[in-house]
Design an enzyme around this catalytic site. Structure first.
Site, short mmCIF file in Angstrom:
data_model
loop_
_atom_site.label_atom_id
_atom_site.label_comp_id
_atom_site.label_asym_id
_atom_site.label_seq_id
_atom_site.Cartn_x
_atom_site.Cartn_y
_atom_site.Cartn_z
N GLY A 154 -44.00 57.06 -4.36
CA GLY A 154 -44.28 57.13 -2.93
C GLY A 154 -45.32 58.16 -2.56
N HIS A 209 -37.77 38.24 8.33
CA HIS A 209 -38.60 39.16 7.56
C HIS A 209 -38.63 40.54 8.22
CE1 HIS A 209 -42.49 40.82 6.00
NE2 HIS A 209 -41.97 40.35 4.88
N ASP A 217 -40.34 51.97 -3.33
CA ASP A 217 -40.26 50.68 -2.65
C ASP A 217 -41.00 49.67 -3.52
OD1 ASP A 217 -40.34 48.46 -1.02
OD2 ASP A 217 -41.35 49.43 0.65
N MET A 218 -40.28 48.70 -4.05
CA MET A 218 -40.91 47.78 -4.99
C MET A 218 -40.34 46.38 -4.88
SD MET A 218 -39.10 49.12 -8.49
CE MET A 218 -38.45 47.63 -9.24
N ALA A 219 -41.22 45.41 -5.04
CA ALA A 219 -40.77 44.03 -5.17
C ALA A 219 -40.28 43.83 -6.61
CB ALA A 219 -41.93 43.08 -4.87
#
Length: 336
Positions: free
Chosen positions: A309, A119, A177-179
């Protein structure tokens, strides 16, 4: 539950102390702490210092190599494979991005496949790393199965996040930044820690039914249905199959089996804008885009139109001055 306000440098030192006490070498511990506090500064507490206890548990039980020997092999003029030797993903990905930037500075584009990692925390850290060198940064990683595919009731892919960073001259870089899930699972963990309910579109219980109880969430939902599901597959192909790593349900889990190395793959890329057009012109045009977006008429209920962001960057500026809120249980863990 009350939060404790902690200065960012103090918070870093608390994390470094916990990690080095568990056996992690000082250099890697410092990078991990930097990435975790970066997330908390931006308000992304799901990827912040609350993760420290998990990493310590993994180190102690043998699921992380506390003193890895990184190895990088260039496979072409614009590509390399970075072997993390089962170390901390944060330190591995930082060095992999350094390598991608080095290659891009020389040959225009640097693409690095990372293997034998773990991770790596908030991907915004690594694309910002590239943007600070006036490079476009791209980073993605697969994770173990926790998201149901569109039309499915049981998980197959991970949250499989992806991030982009675009540098500017006058403005801060644009950071997306994204899941590929509706949320990162860490947000569910944070809700459990804080004792809060979660929105019904975050996740499902073991029967595939949406739930607002974070303790019953056993799998997450993809964002925008088939779109998030499709993008999750793309991320897993580039991070997993392309690098020769595992994919989907074959990835070693983050929770449980703490003594087993995770063998994660990441895909890291840096692009020098100057190989396509004038580099200074690119930076100026990004500024122009940001400024024109800021001048857009806001919708009712909004004060300003922001770029990806930007809310996190504003929060970071505040927290650098005022300190970072940390849940009392996490603070107690870090200080004992």
């Amino acid at each position: 539950m009350a939060d404790v306000i902690v200065a960012h440098e103090e918070l870093k030192q608390l994390v470094v102390k916990k990690l080095t006490e568990a056996g992690l070498n000082e250099n890697n511990a410092s990078v991990v702490a930097d990435v975790l506090v970066h997330a908390d500064l931006r308000g992304v507490s799901s990827h912040g210092v609350l993760r420290t206890e998990h990493y310590v548990k993994r180190i102690k039980e043998g699921g992380l190599n506390p003193n890895p020997s990184f190895n990088v092999k260039e496979t072409g003029p614009s590509s390399a494979i970075f072997d993390g030797d089962d170390g901390m993903g944060h330190a591995i990905t930082k060095e992999a991005m350094d390598k991608a930037i080095e290659i891009a500075d020389k040959n225009g584009i640097g693409m690095v496949g990372v293997v034998n990692s773990s991770h790596c925390g908030a991907l915004s850290y690594f694309v910002q790393q590239a943007a600070e060198k006036n490079m476009i940064g791209i980073t993605m990683t697969h994770t173990d199965k926790v998201v149901v595919p569109f039309g499915g009731a049981k998980p197959f892919f991970g949250t499989n996040p992806i991030a982009f960073g675009f540098p500017a001259n006058e403005n801060k870089p644009v950071i997306l930044d994204m899941a590929t899930s509706n949320v990162a699972f860490g947000k569910v963990l944070h809700a459990r820690e804080a004792g809060n309910e979660v929105p019904a579109d975050w996740g499902v219980d073991e029967n595939g039914t949406p739930t607002t109880d974070p303790n019953k969430v056993s799998a997450l939902l993809p964002f925008a249905g088939p779109k998030g599901y499709g993008l999750a597959m793309v991320v897993d192909v580039l991070s997993g199959i392309l690098t020769g790593s595992a994919f989907g349900p074959h990835i070693n889990p983050m929770y449980d089996e703490y003594g087993k190395m995770r063998k994660l793959g990441h895909f890291v890329c840096a692009v020098n804008p100057g190989i396509f057009s004038d580099r200074e012109g690119f930076l100026s045009n990004i500024d122009q885009m940001i400024n024109e977006i800021h001048e857009s008429q806001p919708a009712q209920g909004f004060n300003k139109v922001m770029v990806p962001g930007e809310p996190e960057q504003l929060r970071e500026a505040d927290r650098l001055k005022e300190g970072i809120p940390v849940t009392e249980t996490v603070y107690n863990y870090l200080t004992t």
